[in-house]
Design a protein around this motif. Structure first.
Motif, PDB file in Angstrom:
ATOM      1  N   TYR A 110       0.833  -1.210   0.000  1.00 47.34           N
ATOM      2  CA  TYR A 110       0.000   0.000   0.000  1.00 47.34           C
ATOM      3  C   TYR A 110       0.867   1.260   0.000  1.00 47.34           C
ATOM      4  CZ  TYR A 110      -3.206   3.614   1.556  1.00 47.34           C
ATOM      5  OH  TYR A 110      -3.923   4.769   1.659  1.00 47.34           O
ATOM      6  N   LYS A 111       1.921   1.244   0.815  1.00 53.75           N
ATOM      7  CA  LYS A 111       2.813   2.410   0.858  1.00 53.75           C
ATOM      8  C   LYS A 111       3.487   2.633  -0.492  1.00 53.75           C
ATOM      9  CE  LYS A 111       4.766   3.599   4.894  1.00 53.75           C
ATOM     10  NZ  LYS A 111       5.786   3.564   5.932  1.00 53.75           N
ATOM     11  N   LEU A 112       3.822   1.535  -1.159  1.00 56.39           N
ATOM     12  CA  LEU A 112       4.446   1.676  -2.484  1.00 56.39           C
ATOM     13  C   LEU A 112       3.488   2.303  -3.482  1.00 56.39           C
ATOM     14  CD1 LEU A 112       6.427  -1.645  -2.974  1.00 56.39           C
ATOM     15  CD2 LEU A 112       7.349   0.654  -2.769  1.00 56.39           C
ATOM     16  N   THR A 113       2.247   1.844  -3.483  1.00 56.61           N
ATOM     17  CA  THR A 113       1.287   2.367  -4.463  1.00 56.61           C
ATOM     18  C   THR A 113       0.872   3.792  -4.134  1.00 56.61           C
ATOM     19  OG1 THR A 113      -0.557   1.370  -3.261  1.00 56.61           O
ATOM     20  CG2 THR A 113       0.384   0.098  -5.078  1.00 56.61           C
ATOM     21  N   SER A 114       0.777   4.132  -2.867  1.00 58.16           N
ATOM     22  CA  SER A 114       0.337   5.486  -2.507  1.00 58.16           C
ATOM     23  C   SER A 114       1.452   6.519  -2.652  1.00 58.16           C
ATOM     24  CB  SER A 114      -0.215   5.501  -1.082  1.00 58.16           C
ATOM     25  OG  SER A 114       0.804   5.230  -0.151  1.00 58.16           O
ATOM     26  N   SER A 115       2.700   6.079  -2.613  1.00 58.96           N
ATOM     27  CA  SER A 115       3.805   7.035  -2.724  1.00 58.96           C
ATOM     28  C   SER A 115       4.127   7.386  -4.173  1.00 58.96           C
ATOM     29  CB  SER A 115       5.054   6.485  -2.039  1.00 58.96           C
ATOM     30  OG  SER A 115       5.554   5.380  -2.766  1.00 58.96           O
ATOM     31  N   GLY A 116       3.521   6.665  -5.103  1.00 57.78           N
ATOM     32  CA  GLY A 116       3.770   6.957  -6.505  1.00 57.78           C
ATOM     33  C   GLY A 116       5.037   6.307  -7.030  1.00 57.78           C
ATOM     34  N   ALA A 117       5.658   5.447  -6.250  1.00 58.78           N
ATOM     35  CA  ALA A 117       6.871   4.757  -6.695  1.00 58.78           C
ATOM     36  C   ALA A 117       6.498   3.712  -7.748  1.00 58.78           C
ATOM     37  CB  ALA A 117       7.556   4.088  -5.515  1.00 58.78           C
ATOM     38  N   ASP A 118       7.490   3.264  -8.460  1.00 55.30           N
ATOM     39  CA  ASP A 118       7.283   2.251  -9.486  1.00 55.30           C
ATOM     40  C   ASP A 118       7.028   0.903  -8.799  1.00 55.30           C
ATOM     41  OD1 ASP A 118       7.126   0.913 -11.865  1.00 55.30           O
ATOM     42  OD2 ASP A 118       9.309   0.842 -12.179  1.00 55.30           O
ATOM     43  N   VAL A 119       5.779   0.458  -8.823  1.00 55.07           N
ATOM     44  CA  VAL A 119       5.376  -0.765  -8.135  1.00 55.07           C
ATOM     45  C   VAL A 119       6.005  -1.985  -8.781  1.00 55.07           C
ATOM     46  CG1 VAL A 119       3.395  -2.180  -7.457  1.00 55.07           C
ATOM     47  CG2 VAL A 119       3.219   0.295  -7.397  1.00 55.07           C
TER      48      VAL A 119
END
Length: 163
Positions: A110-119
């Motif tokens: 969730y933190k990866l997707t919400s931070s805008g990082a490349d999932v």
């Protein structure tokens, strides 16, 4: 992967160790109490059987079979309840840790997707954490059980050799 993202790996390891420590502290007194009940009732069951069979003639003459059976059933019931409780409590850490592992992976995803990082770049790390947890959790469970057994080694020695 530890070299790629040491903060994530150390935080996962820290969460696992802290959770196992917490579960150990919470379940320690219940396991100790249950183990003592098992040891005492096992010794008592053997004693009841020896007394009953050793004086079978008196038991039949005095018509005290129901008394002997009731004594045996009472101790056997206590023994089986304690065994069930100890088995349940000893399996609980594994289930708790598996659930916690899934929650940690979900939070990280969730933190990866919400931070805008490349999932897609972090999917390998998530997969590695999931597979590593699947491999490591049974090992941690065995270490926990062995630690609990070694703590009670002196109690087992006293119960089976002194009585």
């Amino acid at each position: 992967v530890l070299l790629i993202n040491p903060v994530v790996m150390l935080s996962v390891i820290g969460i696992l160790v802290a959770a196992y420590g917490f579960v150990t502290v919470v379940s320690h007194s219940s396991l100790k109490k249950g183990s003592l009940v098992i040891a005492l009732n096992t010794s008592e069951l053997i004693r009841i059987l020896q007394e009953s069979l050793g004086s079978i003639k008196d038991t039949i003459i005095n018509n005290t079979q129901s008394y002997q059976i009731e004594r045996y059933i009472q101790r056997d019931t206590e023994l089986r309840r304690a065994q069930g409780t100890v088995q349940l409590i000893s399996q609980t850490p594994r289930l708790v840790m598996e659930s916690l592992g899934m929650v940690v992976i979900a939070i990280y995803a969730y933190k990866l997707t919400s931070s805008g990082a490349d999932v897609s770049a972090s999917m390998g790390l998530l997969a590695f954490i999931a597979v590593a947890a699947q491999r490591i959790l049974p090992l941690l469970q065995q270490i926990l059980v062995l630690g609990q057994i070694s703590k009670h080694r002196s109690l087992r020695f006293r119960m089976f050799w002194c009585c």
